[in-house]
Design an enzyme around this catalytic site. Sequence first.
Site, PDB file in Angstrom:
ATOM      1  N   SER A 218      29.656  -3.032  -2.474  1.00 21.71           N
ATOM      2  CA  SER A 218      30.641  -3.506  -3.093  1.00 21.71           C
ATOM      3  C   SER A 218      31.871  -3.815  -2.158  1.00 21.71           C
ATOM      4  O   SER A 218      32.045  -4.240  -1.238  1.00 21.71           O
ATOM      5  CB  SER A 218      30.963  -2.937  -4.598  1.00 21.71           C
ATOM      6  OG  SER A 218      31.839  -3.584  -5.328  1.00 21.71           O
TER       7      SER A 218
ATOM      8  N   ASP B  50      24.703 -11.137  -9.511  1.00 18.55           N
ATOM      9  CA  ASP B  50      25.793 -10.260  -9.149  1.00 18.55           C
ATOM     10  C   ASP B  50      27.045 -10.493  -9.934  1.00 18.55           C
ATOM     11  O   ASP B  50      27.662 -11.693  -9.695  1.00 18.55           O
ATOM     12  CB  ASP B  50      26.117  -9.956  -7.706  1.00 18.55           C
ATOM     13  CG  ASP B  50      26.850  -8.587  -7.752  1.00 18.55           C
ATOM     14  OD1 ASP B  50      27.946  -8.426  -8.395  1.00 18.55           O
ATOM     15  OD2 ASP B  50      26.416  -7.821  -6.820  1.00 18.55           O
TER      16      ASP B  50
ATOM     17  N   HIS C 127      24.614  -5.536 -10.208  1.00 17.90           N
ATOM     18  CA  HIS C 127      25.585  -5.529  -9.172  1.00 17.90           C
ATOM     19  C   HIS C 127      24.780  -4.770  -7.979  1.00 17.90           C
ATOM     20  O   HIS C 127      24.554  -3.513  -7.985  1.00 17.90           O
ATOM     21  CB  HIS C 127      26.840  -4.426  -9.526  1.00 17.90           C
ATOM     22  CG  HIS C 127      27.871  -4.493  -8.545  1.00 17.90           C
ATOM     23  ND1 HIS C 127      28.252  -5.486  -7.678  1.00 17.90           N
ATOM     24  CD2 HIS C 127      28.713  -3.502  -8.191  1.00 17.90           C
ATOM     25  CE1 HIS C 127      29.373  -5.194  -6.950  1.00 17.90           C
ATOM     26  NE2 HIS C 127      29.628  -4.129  -7.147  1.00 17.90           N
TER      27      HIS C 127
END
Length: 520
Positions: free
Chosen positions: A240, A458, A488
Site C-alpha cells: 500500500s 484492489d 487489497h
Amino acid sequence: MARFARWTAFGAAAALLVAGCSSGSSSDGGEGKNGSKTSPAASPATGSSGTTAALPSSLTAQKLVWGRCKATADATAPGSDWQCATLKVPLDWSKPDGGTIGLALIREKARGGKRLGSLLFNFGGPGGSGVSTMPQYAATASVLRERYDLVSWDPRGVAASEGVRCRGDKAIQAAEDVDATPDTPAEEKAYFQDAVDFGKGCQKAAGKILAHVSTTDTARDMDLMRQVLGDSKMHYFGISYGTELGGVYAHLFPKHVGRLVLDAVVDPSADSVGHAENQARGFQRALDEYLKSTGQDPAQGTRKIASLVKRLDAHPLPTSSGRKLTQTLALTGIVLPLYSKSGWPALTSALDSAERGDGTELLTLADGYNERDSSGHYGTTTHSQRVISCLDDKQRPTAGQTKKLLPTFERISPVFGDFLGWDTAGWCHDWPVAGQYDTPEVSAPRAAPVLVVGNTGDPATPYEGARKMADELGKGVGVELTWKGEGHGAYGNGSDCVDSTVNAYLLDGRVPKDGKVCAR
C-alpha cells in the site's frame, strides 16, 4: 476529522481488521518527471551516487541493543522470538550532525541456513505501526523468514517513534458528528473549522518534528537502517503506502536496491485529487463485485446503498451502544469489509441490519477501522497518517475548486464519490506546514529489478497504479506481476502463483517476465 479519509491506510493489516471485526533531484543526477528535476531533492546527507555521505559515526557506527519486546498501546507483547531495539536518526536530514530522534524497530532472526540478510517491511498508511503489525504478519511471510531476518519499524511520527496524537478521545468522538459531505454553509463552516482545529492540535502535539516526517525523511531513515543492520543492499517488502515509500527509496538510493517487492501499488503519477478519484473508482469496483457475488445487479445495488447513505445524512441510525451511526461512520463501515473478500459476509449482515433501522453492525465495522476500542479509546494511526501525507502533498484544493469536482466524483461512485471529493479540500486544509511535492519521484535508473505486484480487484490502490509505478521506476527496473483477484494486496491472499513468484524473486533472485499474469 475523526475518520480515515485516506482509505489506503491499513495496507496488509486491513484483512486482519476485517477478521477482528467480523461482525528533488535524482540521486544519480537523472531527470525527474516531465524532464525536470523534482522532489524529493537531495540533501547534504545524500551523495551523487545515492549513498549517504558525511554522516557522523555516531549514526553509522551505532550498535543496536536488541531486547525483549514490550506490549504497545495497540498490541500485546509478541513471543520471545521477537526482539526490539531503537535506532537513532537525525531529526533534520539536512543537518545530520544535529539533534536526533529514536525509531522503534522489531525483528525475528532468520530460522534456516544461508541467511540472505534483513527483509524490511512497511505495511502501509502512512501511519501504520510496523512494530505492532510485523508479528501478526509473520505467518504470511513464514517461507521468507527461513532465510531473512524479518524487520519492521514505526516510521518517524508513528506510534513508538515520536508518534503524534492530535486530539483526545472525547474530541475524536465529538468530531464524528461533523458532516464530511457538507450541504449547507453552516455544515461547510463546521467541516473546515474541524480541519483547522485538528491541524492546530497536531502542531501542538508534534512540535518541531511536524516538518520532518515526510516520506523522503523516512526513505533516508531506511538507508541508515540498512547500514546499521549490516546489509550492503536493501531488501524490502512495501505494501500500500509502503510502495510509495519503496519507490522514493529506489529513486534516492538506486545503487543500494537489492530485492524490492511493491504490492498494492499507489499510483506515483496521481496527485491528491487523482488519488481520491482512483480510490472512488477502486472502491466502487469492489462494491460492484461484492454486489454481483450476492446476486444483485451492481447498478441497482449501488443505488440502494447510496439511498441508505443519503438518508443517514439527515437521520443517523440508533445503535446498541447509544451512539449514532452517522453518514461518515456508515461509509467507513462499508469500506472496511471491501478490503478483503473474507469481509463480504459481514458487509451483507451490516447492510441488512441498517436497512432494518439498526446501525450497530456498521458502527462496529467503522470502529474497527477507526481503532476505537470498547472503552472509547482511539488509536493514532489516522493522526500520523495525516501529518505525514500533508507534509508530502503540496496540492491544497479550495472549497470552490472541490465543489466543481464533485459531479465527477459522484459519476465515478454514487456511494463514495461525494465523501472522497470533499476530502480533497478538507484533509490538509490550512495545514501548519507546506507540502513538499505534487507527486513523488520514483525514477530509479540503473537500479536492480523491482517487482511490482498489482491486483485487478484492489479497492484502495487500483490496479492501474502498478503499471504506472513500473513505468516510472524505469525500463529494466520496474517488473509488473498481475493477479486477477479481489481485495487489497496480492501476496498471501490466496494465489499460489503470486506467492511462488514473489518467493522465488526474494529467495532465489528469479525475476519474472514483465507482464506476467496470475489468474484467479
